[in-house]
Design a protein around this motif. Structure first.
Motif, PDB file in Angstrom:
ATOM      1  N   PHE A 214      58.638  36.482  48.935  1.00  0.00           N
ATOM      2  CA  PHE A 214      58.516  36.327  47.483  1.00  0.00           C
ATOM      3  C   PHE A 214      57.509  37.323  46.920  1.00  0.00           C
ATOM      4  N   LEU A 215      56.411  37.534  47.644  1.00  0.00           N
ATOM      5  CA  LEU A 215      55.410  38.494  47.201  1.00  0.00           C
ATOM      6  C   LEU A 215      55.969  39.912  47.182  1.00  0.00           C
ATOM      7  N   CYS A 216      56.735  40.282  48.191  1.00  0.00           N
ATOM      8  CA  CYS A 216      57.336  41.618  48.238  1.00  0.00           C
ATOM      9  C   CYS A 216      58.330  41.817  47.095  1.00  0.00           C
ATOM     10  N   VAL A 217      59.169  40.810  46.854  1.00  0.00           N
ATOM     11  CA  VAL A 217      60.149  40.912  45.770  1.00  0.00           C
ATOM     12  C   VAL A 217      59.435  41.025  44.419  1.00  0.00           C
ATOM     13  N   THR A 218      58.345  40.283  44.252  1.00  0.00           N
ATOM     14  CA  THR A 218      57.593  40.346  43.001  1.00  0.00           C
ATOM     15  C   THR A 218      56.979  41.722  42.784  1.00  0.00           C
ATOM     16  N   LEU A 219      56.422  42.300  43.842  1.00  0.00           N
ATOM     17  CA  LEU A 219      55.831  43.633  43.716  1.00  0.00           C
ATOM     18  C   LEU A 219      56.889  44.686  43.398  1.00  0.00           C
ATOM     19  N   ALA A 221      59.781  44.149  41.881  1.00  0.00           N
ATOM     20  CA  ALA A 221      60.232  43.925  40.502  1.00  0.00           C
ATOM     21  C   ALA A 221      59.202  44.435  39.492  1.00  0.00           C
ATOM     22  N   ALA A 222      57.923  44.271  39.812  1.00  0.00           N
ATOM     23  CA  ALA A 222      56.877  44.770  38.903  1.00  0.00           C
ATOM     24  C   ALA A 222      56.911  46.286  38.815  1.00  0.00           C
ATOM     25  N   GLN A 223      57.139  46.952  39.956  1.00  0.00           N
ATOM     26  CA  GLN A 223      57.231  48.415  39.937  1.00  0.00           C
ATOM     27  C   GLN A 223      58.420  48.887  39.107  1.00  0.00           C
ATOM     28  N   VAL A 224      59.570  48.228  39.278  1.00  0.00           N
ATOM     29  CA  VAL A 224      60.753  48.601  38.498  1.00  0.00           C
ATOM     30  C   VAL A 224      60.516  48.361  37.011  1.00  0.00           C
TER      31      VAL A 224
END
Length: 252
Positions: A214-219, A221-224
């Motif tokens: 979840f943390l990786c997906v959040t990071l 998504a934040a970059q995109v």
């Protein structure tokens, strides 16, 4: 701290810190021209990562670089196996290591401060002499590993690919990190699938694994989101400047 990631070492720590400093800087376009922030930040992270590399080495048995790998091998020859029980079983080794950090830092201060003038003069060496010398020593180091000229050719090809990636604005830190941790990631991924008999849901059902995913997906998504929003912010800024100029222009 990048050195807390097992097996990375000071090189990746310096690249990651440089990229982070460039991202938060108010003048990122000046990086690469000798800005003190772009020099001090990687150097500080390199020196701090040397001590930080001992954390995964002593707790997990994963060395951060070649020097710490030699230290790990010397400990194992003496019958000292690094792991979570190292502090309990060998407190003299652990606290002696902590004391050596303090002594080493004091010695570095005593040696480096009087030699600042010498280090500054080394920076005055022209690039046309410095770069060929660096390439020469890199080739010698690669050849001396296995006495194989083919690996020297591989180094040249990898260097050219790296130069092209820099021209395309790829960050070297993420590439180096993937190169170091990629094989270990694949090995543990296959091991997890063998344990779960091919069921990929094991990565979601386990709380710790699910949290990191979840943390990786959040990071990501934040970059995109930041990349997609940046052109809109620049366009709004340009429109605001254009409106300000047209308003300030005297009426004809």
């Amino acid at each position: 701290m990048p050195s807390l990631i097992p097996g990375t070492g000071p090189t990746i720590a310096s690249f990651i810190s440089y990229a982070a400093e460039k991202k938060i800087s108010k003048t990122p376009e000046k990086f690469g021209t000798g800005m003190i922030e772009g020099v001090a930040c990687p150097e500080a992270s390199t020196h701090s990562s040397v001590q930080g590399d001992f954390i995964p080495t002593m707790s997990l048995g994963i060395p951060g670089d070649a020097v710490i790998a030699l230290i790990l091998g010397a400990l194992m020859i003496q019958g000292i196996v690094p792991g979570p029980q190292l502090i309990k079983e060998h407190p003299d080794i652990f606290w002696g290591l902590i004391a050596s950090f303090w002594i080493g830092n004091v010695m570095l201060v005593l040696l480096n401060v009087p030699l600042i003038g010498l280090w500054v003069k080394l920076l005055m060496i022209p690039y046309k002499y410095l770069y060929p010398s660096a390439l020469f020593f890199v080739a010698i180091g690669v050849y001396s590993t296995n006495n194989d000229m083919f690996q020297v050719g591989e180094t040249v090809v990898v260097g050219l690919i790296g130069y092209l990636l820099l021209l395309l604005d790829f960050h070297p830190a993420s590439i180096l990190l993937g190169f170091v941790l990629g094989p270990r990631l694949e090995e543990n991924f296959r091991r997890s699938l063998l344990v779960s008999r091919g069921d990929a849901m094991i990565f979601v059902e386990r709380p710790i694994s699910a949290f990191f995913l979840f943390l990786c997906v959040t990071l990501l998504a934040a970059q995109v989101y930041v990349r997609l929003r940046k052109p809109k912010a620049l366009a709004a800024h340009d429109n605001a400047e254009g409106n300000a100029v047209s308003t300030a222009r005297p009426a004809e």
